[in-house]
Design a protein around this motif. Structure first.
Motif, PDB file in Angstrom:
ATOM      1  N   MET A 374       0.835  -1.207   0.000  1.00 59.36           N
ATOM      2  CA  MET A 374       0.000   0.000   0.000  1.00 59.36           C
ATOM      3  C   MET A 374       0.871   1.259   0.000  1.00 59.36           C
ATOM      4  O   MET A 374       0.563   2.240  -0.679  1.00 59.36           O
ATOM      5  CB  MET A 374      -0.916  -0.028   1.229  1.00 59.36           C
ATOM      6  N   PHE A 375       1.980   1.220   0.736  1.00 61.84           N
ATOM      7  CA  PHE A 375       2.882   2.384   0.756  1.00 61.84           C
ATOM      8  C   PHE A 375       3.534   2.568  -0.618  1.00 61.84           C
ATOM      9  O   PHE A 375       3.798   3.690  -1.054  1.00 61.84           O
ATOM     10  CB  PHE A 375       3.952   2.243   1.843  1.00 61.84           C
ATOM     11  N   GLY A 376       3.768   1.456  -1.319  1.00 64.53           N
ATOM     12  CA  GLY A 376       4.299   1.531  -2.689  1.00 64.53           C
ATOM     13  C   GLY A 376       3.336   2.265  -3.608  1.00 64.53           C
ATOM     14  O   GLY A 376       3.739   3.033  -4.493  1.00 64.53           O
ATOM     15  N   PHE A 377       2.013   2.066  -3.376  1.00 68.34           N
ATOM     16  CA  PHE A 377       1.005   2.782  -4.172  1.00 68.34           C
ATOM     17  C   PHE A 377       1.066   4.287  -3.901  1.00 68.34           C
ATOM     18  O   PHE A 377       0.829   5.095  -4.793  1.00 68.34           O
ATOM     19  CB  PHE A 377      -0.414   2.284  -3.843  1.00 68.34           C
ATOM     20  N   ILE A 378       1.379   4.651  -2.654  1.00 70.46           N
ATOM     21  CA  ILE A 378       1.469   6.075  -2.279  1.00 70.46           C
ATOM     22  C   ILE A 378       2.582   6.743  -3.089  1.00 70.46           C
ATOM     23  O   ILE A 378       2.420   7.844  -3.619  1.00 70.46           O
ATOM     24  CB  ILE A 378       1.764   6.230  -0.755  1.00 70.46           C
ATOM     25  N   ARG A 379       3.709   6.039  -3.190  1.00 69.89           N
ATOM     26  CA  ARG A 379       4.850   6.598  -3.935  1.00 69.89           C
ATOM     27  C   ARG A 379       4.507   6.775  -5.417  1.00 69.89           C
ATOM     28  O   ARG A 379       4.906   7.759  -6.041  1.00 69.89           O
ATOM     29  CB  ARG A 379       6.073   5.699  -3.758  1.00 69.89           C
ATOM     30  N   LYS A 380       3.755   5.797  -5.962  1.00 74.21           N
ATOM     31  CA  LYS A 380       3.326   5.911  -7.367  1.00 74.21           C
ATOM     32  C   LYS A 380       2.352   7.075  -7.533  1.00 74.21           C
ATOM     33  O   LYS A 380       2.385   7.795  -8.521  1.00 74.21           O
ATOM     34  CB  LYS A 380       2.648   4.619  -7.819  1.00 74.21           C
ATOM     35  N   LEU A 381       1.467   7.246  -6.532  1.00 66.28           N
ATOM     36  CA  LEU A 381       0.460   8.318  -6.576  1.00 66.28           C
ATOM     37  C   LEU A 381       1.139   9.683  -6.592  1.00 66.28           C
ATOM     38  O   LEU A 381       0.723  10.589  -7.306  1.00 66.28           O
ATOM     39  CB  LEU A 381      -0.465   8.200  -5.360  1.00 66.28           C
ATOM     40  N   MET A 382       2.211   9.785  -5.808  1.00 68.62           N
ATOM     41  CA  MET A 382       2.939  11.064  -5.689  1.00 68.62           C
ATOM     42  C   MET A 382       3.514  11.494  -7.042  1.00 68.62           C
ATOM     43  O   MET A 382       3.549  12.684  -7.363  1.00 68.62           O
ATOM     44  CB  MET A 382       4.076  10.882  -4.667  1.00 68.62           C
ATOM     45  N   GLY A 383       3.930  10.507  -7.848  1.00 71.82           N
ATOM     46  CA  GLY A 383       4.562  10.858  -9.126  1.00 71.82           C
ATOM     47  C   GLY A 383       3.621  10.759 -10.312  1.00 71.82           C
ATOM     48  O   GLY A 383       4.066  10.834 -11.454  1.00 71.82           O
ATOM     49  N   GLN A 384       2.304  10.599 -10.042  1.00 72.77           N
ATOM     50  CA  GLN A 384       1.352  10.405 -11.140  1.00 72.77           C
ATOM     51  C   GLN A 384       0.822  11.733 -11.674  1.00 72.77           C
ATOM     52  O   GLN A 384       0.293  12.544 -10.940  1.00 72.77           O
ATOM     53  CB  GLN A 384       0.175   9.530 -10.652  1.00 72.77           C
ATOM     54  N   ASN A 385       0.979  11.960 -12.982  1.00 73.34           N
ATOM     55  CA  ASN A 385       0.547  13.225 -13.583  1.00 73.34           C
ATOM     56  C   ASN A 385      -0.798  13.126 -14.293  1.00 73.34           C
ATOM     57  O   ASN A 385      -1.548  14.095 -14.356  1.00 73.34           O
ATOM     58  CB  ASN A 385       1.610  13.719 -14.592  1.00 73.34           C
ATOM     59  N   LYS A 386      -1.112  11.945 -14.855  1.00 77.51           N
ATOM     60  CA  LYS A 386      -2.367  11.794 -15.606  1.00 77.51           C
ATOM     61  C   LYS A 386      -3.557  11.665 -14.650  1.00 77.51           C
ATOM     62  O   LYS A 386      -3.520  10.866 -13.712  1.00 77.51           O
ATOM     63  CB  LYS A 386      -2.308  10.560 -16.505  1.00 77.51           C
ATOM     64  N   ASP A 387      -4.618  12.444 -14.923  1.00 79.57           N
ATOM     65  CA  ASP A 387      -5.796  12.453 -14.047  1.00 79.57           C
ATOM     66  C   ASP A 387      -6.448  11.083 -13.923  1.00 79.57           C
ATOM     67  O   ASP A 387      -6.790  10.649 -12.819  1.00 79.57           O
ATOM     68  CB  ASP A 387      -6.848  13.456 -14.571  1.00 79.57           C
ATOM     69  N   SER A 388      -6.633  10.385 -15.067  1.00 82.68           N
ATOM     70  CA  SER A 388      -7.328   9.086 -15.034  1.00 82.68           C
ATOM     71  C   SER A 388      -6.545   8.063 -14.214  1.00 82.68           C
ATOM     72  O   SER A 388      -7.109   7.339 -13.399  1.00 82.68           O
ATOM     73  CB  SER A 388      -7.538   8.563 -16.453  1.00 82.68           C
ATOM     74  N   LYS A 389      -5.207   8.034 -14.419  1.00 85.41           N
ATOM     75  CA  LYS A 389      -4.368   7.081 -13.679  1.00 85.41           C
ATOM     76  C   LYS A 389      -4.307   7.450 -12.189  1.00 85.41           C
ATOM     77  O   LYS A 389      -4.292   6.578 -11.325  1.00 85.41           O
ATOM     78  CB  LYS A 389      -2.958   7.035 -14.274  1.00 85.41           C
ATOM     79  N   PHE A 390      -4.297   8.762 -11.906  1.00 87.86           N
ATOM     80  CA  PHE A 390      -4.282   9.220 -10.518  1.00 87.86           C
ATOM     81  C   PHE A 390      -5.550   8.760  -9.806  1.00 87.86           C
ATOM     82  O   PHE A 390      -5.501   8.239  -8.692  1.00 87.86           O
ATOM     83  CB  PHE A 390      -4.170  10.748 -10.461  1.00 87.86           C
ATOM     84  N   SER A 391      -6.710   8.935 -10.464  1.00 85.40           N
ATOM     85  CA  SER A 391      -8.006   8.546  -9.870  1.00 85.40           C
ATOM     86  C   SER A 391      -8.056   7.050  -9.602  1.00 85.40           C
ATOM     87  O   SER A 391      -8.531   6.608  -8.553  1.00 85.40           O
ATOM     88  CB  SER A 391      -9.159   8.931 -10.803  1.00 85.40           C
TER      89      SER A 391
END
Length: 565
Positions: A374-391
Motif C-alpha cells: 500500500m505504501f508503494g502505491f502512495i509513492r506511485k500516486l505522488m509521481g502520477q501526472n495523468k488524471d485518469s491514472k491518478f483517480s
C-alpha cells in the motif's frame, strides 16, 4: 425507421438494466453479510465435487443456468468465492439446466423467476431507506437481484420474436443435406438463437417445433442443443463486463468449458446420436426419434443430459488447467482491484490452539506485506501526472484501506476464538501481542490512506513543490520504505530472529529527520520558499510518514513479545 431505432434503444435499455442490477447486487453483496456468506459458500464449494452439486441444485431450483452463472460471477466479483470454487458451480449449473429441458418435455412448463422481481423490489425498497447500514445493504441486494432478472426478462422481450413465428426458420430445411457441414450450420444456429432469445429453454422449445414440423431431423436438432450450450454462456460474459478481472475469468471458464465439451462431442457426434436413437427406440416400443417427431423431445432431453453429465465427468479433473488457461487469457491488470480474502485463516480452528496461533501468524505476515504494498502505491500516486491514472490509483488505495479494516476484524475475531481454547502462558502472551500487532498494522493502513488524501488535496489545490522539497520528501519516503522492509522481514513466520535494534535505529533516523524538516519548514515560511497552503501540505506529508514509522516499530516490538528470545 423510427420504430426500429426505438426497438434498438429498448434492447440497449434492457441490457443497461441487467448490467446495473448485476453491479448493484455485487456491490451490496460486498457490504452485507460478507463474512457469513463467504463461510457458507466456502463450505458449499470446499471441493470441486461439492461445487458441482451446489451448481446443479441451485440451477434445478431456479431453473436457469444463466441466472446461476450470473450469481456465481457476482459472488466472484464481490470476493465471496474464488475462481477455482466457481468452476465447479458453473459445471454443476450445466447439468442443472437439463432439468429445465425435462420439465418442458414432461410437464410443459417453466418457473419464471422474473415474476418475483417486482415483489422483491417491494421488499427491498423500504430497506434502502433504513438508517441501519446492514438493512440498507440488504435492500440494495434485493433490488439489484430483482433488476438483474427484470433486465434479463426485458432483454428476452426486446429481441425479434421468433418464438411466436417459428415459420421464419422454415428455410433452414434447405440446409439439412450437407453432411458434417449441416451439423456445424445447426450448431451455429442453436448458438445464435440462444444469444438472441437469451434463453436456452426457449431455443429448445423452438427446436422441438422445428422437428415436429419435419423441417430438421433428430441429429441436427441435437446439434442445435449443443449450440444452445455455447449461447447460454453469453449472459454470464455480459454480466462480467461490469465486473473485475476475477469475474471476467469465471465467465470465460463457462465459455471455455462449453466450447471444449462441444469440440469433443463433434468428434464422436454420429456414433453418440445413433446410440441415443437406439436407446430411445428400444425403450419406447420401437419408436425412433429419427422416424417419429413424437419421440424427439425425450431423445433430445436424454442427449442434453448425457452430454452435460459426461462433459462434467471428463473436465472436472482439469479444473486447475482451466484456471491457468483463463489467467493467461485475462491477465491481471496493474490496477486490478484486489478483493478482501484471507489467505491462511479459511478452515476455522485447527486441531490445537497452538497450531491456530501459527496459522494466524502466517496471516499477519501477509497483512504486513499488504501494508507495505500500500505504501508503494502512495509513492506511485505522488509521481502520477495523468488524471485518469491518478483517480484509479487513489481508488485502489481507498479499497486497500477498507481491506485493512476487514483483515484486522477477521484476525482479531480468530485470535479471540483461539484465546478461548487451552493455551500455555506463552501462548496467551503471544495472542495478546498479536492483537496489538494487528491493530498497529491496521493503523499503518490508515496512515497510508491519510497520505493519499493529502496528496489528493495537494493535486486539487494545484500545489507544486520545488525539486529541493521533492528530494526531501523522497528521502523521507525511502526511510519509511526501509522501516517497512525491516518490519516485513521480522514478520516472516520462518524467522525467529527479530531485528529490534535495526528497527529502532531506522526509527531514530526518521524522528531526527522529521525534527530537521520541521525546523526547515518554519524557515521556509519566513523566507517565502512556498505558500502557506503548500507548507501545510508539506508538513502533513512528512509528519504522517513519521507517524507511520512509529506504528512499524510498534509491530517489531510486539513481535519481540510474540517470539520471546
Amino acid at each position: 425507421m423510427n420504430y426500429s431505432f426505438f426497438d434498438f434503444l429498448t434492447l440497449i435499455g434492457s441490457l443497461g438494466l441487467f448490467l446495473f442490477g448485476m453491479k448493484m447486487m455485487s456491490e451490496a453483496l460486498q457490504k452485507v453479510a460478507g463474512d457469513r456468506m463467504r463461510k457458507i459458500l466456502s463450505a458449499m464449494t470446499s471441493n470441486r465435487f461439492l461445487g458441482v452439486l451446489t451448481g446443479f441444485l441451485v440451477t434445478a431450483i431456479i431453473q436457469s443456468s444463466s441466472a446461476t452463472t450470473v450469481m456465481v460471477v457476482s459472488f466472484v466479483n464481490a470476493g465471496l468465492m474464488s475462481l477455482v470454487e466457481s468452476i465447479g458451480v458453473i459445471m454443476g449449473a450445466n447439468i442443472g439446466t437439463t432439468i429445465t429441458g425435462w420439465m418442458i418435455t414432461l410437464l410443459g412448463f417453466k418457473v419464471k423467476i422474473s415474476a418475483y422481481a417486482l415483489p422483491m423490489i417491494g421488499l427491498g425498497l423500504p430497506l434502502i431507506f433504513s438508517k441501519n447500514s446492514s438493512r440498507r445493504s440488504w435492500g440494495e441486494f434485493l433490488v439489484g437481484f430483482a433488476l438483474l432478472f427484470l433486465g434479463l426478462e426485458y432483454l428476452k422481450g426486446s429481441v425479434p420474436n421468433i418464438k411466436e413465428s417459428p415459420e421464419v426458420l422454415s428455410f433452414l430445411q434447405n440446409y439439412t443435406q450437407l453432411g458434417f457441414g449441416s451439423t456445424l450450420i445447426f450448431l451455429f444456429i442453436g448458438t445464435l438463437l440462444t444469444v438472441v432469445i437469451q434463453s436456452s429453454s426457449a431455443t429448445m422449445a423452438l427446436t422441438f417445433v422445428m422437428c415436429n414440423q419435419g423441417w430438421i431431423p433428430f441429429h441436427l436438432a441435437a446439434a442445435m442443443v449443443m449450440g444452445e450450450n455455447i449461447g447460454t454462456t453469453i449472459t454470464a460474459n455480459l454480466a462480467a463486463s461490469v465486473g473485475n478481472v476475477s469475474a471476467k475469468r469465471a465467465a470465460r471458464v463457462h465459455l471455455l468449458f462449453n466450447l471444449m465439451g462441444v469440440t469433443w462431442m463433434l468428434i464422436v457426434f454420429p456414433w453418440f446420436v445413433d446410440a441415443i436413437d437406439h436407446f430411445v427406440s428400444k425403450s419406447n416400443g420401437g419408436i425412433s426419434p429419427s422416424q417419429s417427431a413424437a419421440a424427439v423431445p425425450t431423445a433430445l432431453s436424454i442427449f442434453h443430459t448425457s452430454f452435460n453429465v459426461i462433459n462434467v465427468l471428463v473436465f472436472i479433473w482439469f479444473v486447475p488447467v482451466f484456471e491457468k488457461v483463463v489467467k493467461r487469457m485475462i491477465p491481471a491488470s496493474e490496477l486490478e482491484e484486489e478483493e478482501f480474502r484471507l489467505k491462511f485463516i479459511t478452515t476455522g480452528m485447527l486441531s490445537t490452539s497452538e497450531l491456530s496461533i501459527l496459522q494466524a501468524r502466517k496471516e499477519v505476515h501477509w497483512f504486513g506485506k499488504h501494508s507495505q504494498k500500500m505504501f508503494g502505491f502512495i509513492r506511485k500516486l505522488m509521481g502520477q501526472n495523468k488524471d485518469s491514472k491518478f483517480s484509479k490509483q487513489f481508488a485502489r488505495i481507498e479499497k486497500y484501506e477498507g481491506i485493512c479494516d476487514n483483515i484486522e476484524v477477521e484476525i482479531a475475531n480468530y485470535l479471540a476464538q483461539v484465546n478461548q481454547g487451552k493455551l500455555s502462558d506463552v501462548g496467551r502472551k503471544r495472542v495478546r501481542s498479536m492483537l496489538k500487532l494487528v491493530d498497529d498494522l491496521e493503523s499503518i493502513g490508515d496512515c497510508n490512506y491519510n497520505l493519499a488524501k493529502t496528496i489528493n488535496r495537494m493535486r486539487n489545490a494545484n500545489v507544486k513543490f520545488s525539486d529541493e522539497i521533492l528530494k526531501k520528501l523522497e528521502l523521507m519516503f525511502n526511510l519509511v520504505d526501509e522501516a517497512l522492509n525491516v518490519m516485513v522481514t521480522n514478520l516472516d513466520d520462518a524467522s525467529e530472529d527479530i531485528h529490534v535494534t535495526k528497527a529502532k535505529q531506522i526509527e531514530n533516523e526518521i524522528n531526527n529527520y522529521r525534527n530537521q524538516l520541521k525546523v526547515e519548514h518554519l524557515d521556509n515560511f519566513k523566507n517565502g520558499v512556498y505558500t502557506y497552503e503548500a507548507g501545510i501540505i508539506f508538513n502533513d506529508l512528512f509528519s504522517e510518514c513519521e507517524k507511520l514509522a512509529d506504528y512499524a516499530i510498534n509491530v517489531t516490538e510486539a513481535l519481540a513479545e510474540v517470539n520471546p528470545q
